[in-house]
Design an enzyme around this catalytic site. Structure first.
Site, short mmCIF file in Angstrom:
data_model
loop_
_atom_site.label_atom_id
_atom_site.label_comp_id
_atom_site.label_asym_id
_atom_site.label_seq_id
_atom_site.Cartn_x
_atom_site.Cartn_y
_atom_site.Cartn_z
N ASN A 1 9.87 38.37 -12.38
CA ASN A 1 10.79 39.49 -12.24
C ASN A 1 9.97 40.73 -12.64
O ASN A 1 9.83 41.01 -13.84
CB ASN A 1 12.01 39.34 -13.15
CG ASN A 1 12.99 40.49 -12.96
OD1 ASN A 1 12.64 41.53 -12.39
ND2 ASN A 1 14.20 40.33 -13.45
N ALA B 1 11.15 47.31 -12.32
CA ALA B 1 11.04 48.40 -11.35
C ALA B 1 9.72 48.36 -10.57
O ALA B 1 9.61 48.93 -9.47
CB ALA B 1 11.19 49.74 -12.06
N HIS C 1 9.27 47.49 -6.76
CA HIS C 1 9.49 48.38 -5.64
C HIS C 1 8.25 49.21 -5.25
O HIS C 1 8.25 49.85 -4.20
CB HIS C 1 10.68 49.29 -5.95
CG HIS C 1 11.84 48.52 -6.51
ND1 HIS C 1 12.47 47.52 -5.79
CD2 HIS C 1 12.47 48.55 -7.72
CE1 HIS C 1 13.44 46.99 -6.55
NE2 HIS C 1 13.44 47.59 -7.73
N ASP D 1 -1.06 42.34 -4.57
CA ASP D 1 -2.41 41.84 -4.27
C ASP D 1 -2.80 40.69 -5.19
O ASP D 1 -3.42 39.72 -4.75
CB ASP D 1 -3.43 42.98 -4.39
CG ASP D 1 -3.35 43.95 -3.22
OD1 ASP D 1 -2.68 43.62 -2.21
OD2 ASP D 1 -3.94 45.05 -3.32
N LEU E 1 17.95 39.84 -11.67
CA LEU E 1 19.30 39.63 -12.21
C LEU E 1 20.33 40.26 -11.30
O LEU E 1 21.34 39.65 -10.95
CB LEU E 1 19.38 40.25 -13.61
CG LEU E 1 18.56 39.54 -14.68
CD1 LEU E 1 18.31 40.48 -15.85
CD2 LEU E 1 19.28 38.29 -15.14
N SER E 2 20.11 41.54 -10.96
CA SER E 2 21.01 42.27 -10.08
C SER E 2 20.57 42.02 -8.63
O SER E 2 19.53 41.38 -8.38
CB SER E 2 20.96 43.76 -10.40
OG SER E 2 19.68 44.29 -10.10
N ARG F 1 15.46 50.90 -4.40
CA ARG F 1 15.31 49.50 -4.85
C ARG F 1 15.34 48.51 -3.68
O ARG F 1 15.23 47.31 -3.89
CB ARG F 1 16.44 49.14 -5.83
CG ARG F 1 16.43 49.93 -7.12
CD ARG F 1 17.47 49.37 -8.08
NE ARG F 1 17.85 50.35 -9.08
CZ ARG F 1 17.27 50.48 -10.28
NH1 ARG F 1 16.29 49.67 -10.63
NH2 ARG F 1 17.68 51.40 -11.13
#
Ligand code: CA2
Length: 144
Positions: A74, A77, A80, A87, A101-102, A111
């Site tokens: 995960n 941010a 994005h 790479d 999660l979202s 996003r």
């Protein structure tokens, strides 16, 4: 025991403390515990690392080569726009599962792009903490 690597990106260490309306009130440690026990059910030890910087994630992925059977990530941010993570994962030789999660696709337009998705076996998004159990099951299945 064979190991799988779970990588958590920036700010995920704040889970449970801020923005519970988006991310719930469980902590990252709670999700790691769920992932670890699911991994143990499949005969794997789960190794978790959390980073607030992109370089740390890239180095961890490099050292996963020949060490861990697969990666669940995960990237927060960095999902994005973190092309160096893209790479590094492309150079990794095992299966990679992206998790959120979202559901980023149901949130702000910036996003909606994931630079990790093209180098992942698959992405699990929008199921909250349960996604961590799904991700470990998916990775274990891919490693059969
Ligand atoms: O839904 C996810 O898992 C995300 O990866 C979470 C990231 C977000 O930037 C991605 O678009 C989707 C954010 C992670 C941590 O965010 C927090 C910020 C403040 C307080 C608690 C958590």
């Amino acid at each position: 025991m064979k190991t799988i690597l779970l990588v958590s990106g920036p700010n995920l260490n704040l889970l449970g403390e801020r923005e519970p309306e988006i991310y719930g009130d469980a902590t990252l440690a709670d999700y790691v515990e769920l992932a670890s026990s699911t991994a143990a059910d499949h005969g794997y030890e789960l190794v978790h690392r959390q980073f607030n910087d992109e370089g740390g994630i890239v180095e961890e992925i490099h050292s996963a080569r020949g060490t861990h059977e697969g990666i669940i990530i995960n990237p927060g941010a960095l999902t994005h726009y973190g092309w160096s993570i893209h790479d590094a994962l492309a150079a990794y030789d095992g299966p990679v599962i992206e998790i959120h999660l979202s559901n980023p696709n149901a949130r702000e337009p910036w996003r909606h792009t994931s630079v990790v998705a093209p180098v992942a076996l698959g992405s699990i998004v929008g199921f909250g903490g349960y996604g961590y159990e799904l991700a470990v099951n998916a990775l274990a299945n891919a490693l059969k």
